[in-house]
Design a protein around this motif. Structure first.
Motif, PDB file in Angstrom:
ATOM      1  N   ASN A   1      -7.710  -7.561  -1.983  1.00  0.00           N
ATOM      2  CA  ASN A   1      -8.464  -8.881  -1.808  1.00  0.00           C
ATOM      3  C   ASN A   1      -7.590 -10.154  -2.207  1.00  0.00           C
TER       4      ASN A   1
ATOM      5  N   VAL B   1     -11.683 -10.504   8.228  1.00  0.00           N
ATOM      6  CA  VAL B   1     -12.217 -10.634   6.966  1.00  0.00           C
ATOM      7  C   VAL B   1     -13.356 -11.499   6.752  1.00  0.00           C
TER       8      VAL B   1
ATOM      9  N   HIS C   1     -12.116 -10.680   1.736  1.00  0.00           N
ATOM     10  CA  HIS C   1     -12.078  -9.140   1.871  1.00  0.00           C
ATOM     11  C   HIS C   1     -11.873  -8.782   3.192  1.00  0.00           C
ATOM     12  N   TYR C   2     -11.307  -7.707   3.496  1.00  0.00           N
ATOM     13  CA  TYR C   2     -11.304  -7.272   4.984  1.00  0.00           C
ATOM     14  C   TYR C   2     -12.674  -6.603   5.203  1.00  0.00           C
TER      15      TYR C   2
ATOM     16  N   GLY D   1      -7.408  -3.930  -5.665  1.00  0.00           N
ATOM     17  CA  GLY D   1      -8.790  -4.502  -5.561  1.00  0.00           C
ATOM     18  C   GLY D   1      -8.815  -4.932  -7.354  1.00  0.00           C
TER      19      GLY D   1
END
Length: 116
Positions: A87, A63, A78-79, A103
């Motif tokens: 997220n 992340v 976030h990834y 999201g």
């Protein structure tokens, strides 16, 4: 022919630079730790380190932290992997996480509280 290689090289540099900067933004120490939905720490937890997030028993994923990306004014975790839109927003003033499984602005956010 040289022009094609030059353009391809410059485009490659742009893509590498943007992904490297995203991957380089470490999660702040204050947001790291073990978290649980609603603070129910005896159940499934989320573990966050400077560069990984382990979601409810899955293996850790890479992340990055975007300090000003949240629509609420918080930073967001976030990834790194493309395609993941979910997220976690870190609300430093409340020491809480808001999980957005679909999201930003999609669906309902889930409150996570710190376990340790």
């Amino acid at each position: 022919m040289r022009r094609v290689f030059l353009v391809a090289g410059l485009l490659g540099l742009v893509f590498v630079s943007s992904s490297a900067s995203a991957a380089g933004a470490k999660v702040p120490k204050a947001a790291q730790g073990v978290w649980a939905e609603g603070g129910k720490c005896r159940g499934s937890t989320v573990t966050i380190t400077a560069g990984t997030l382990k979601y409810k028993g899955s293996k850790p994923s890479a992340v990055y932290f975007a300090p000003k990306e949240s629509p609420r004014g918080y930073g967001a975790i976030h990834y790194v992997e493309e395609g993941n839109v979910d997220n976690f927003e870190y609300a430093a003033d409340k020491d809480q996480l808001l999980y957005n499984p679909e999201g930003f602005g999609m669906g309902k956010s889930v409150l996570y509280k710190r376990c340790r």
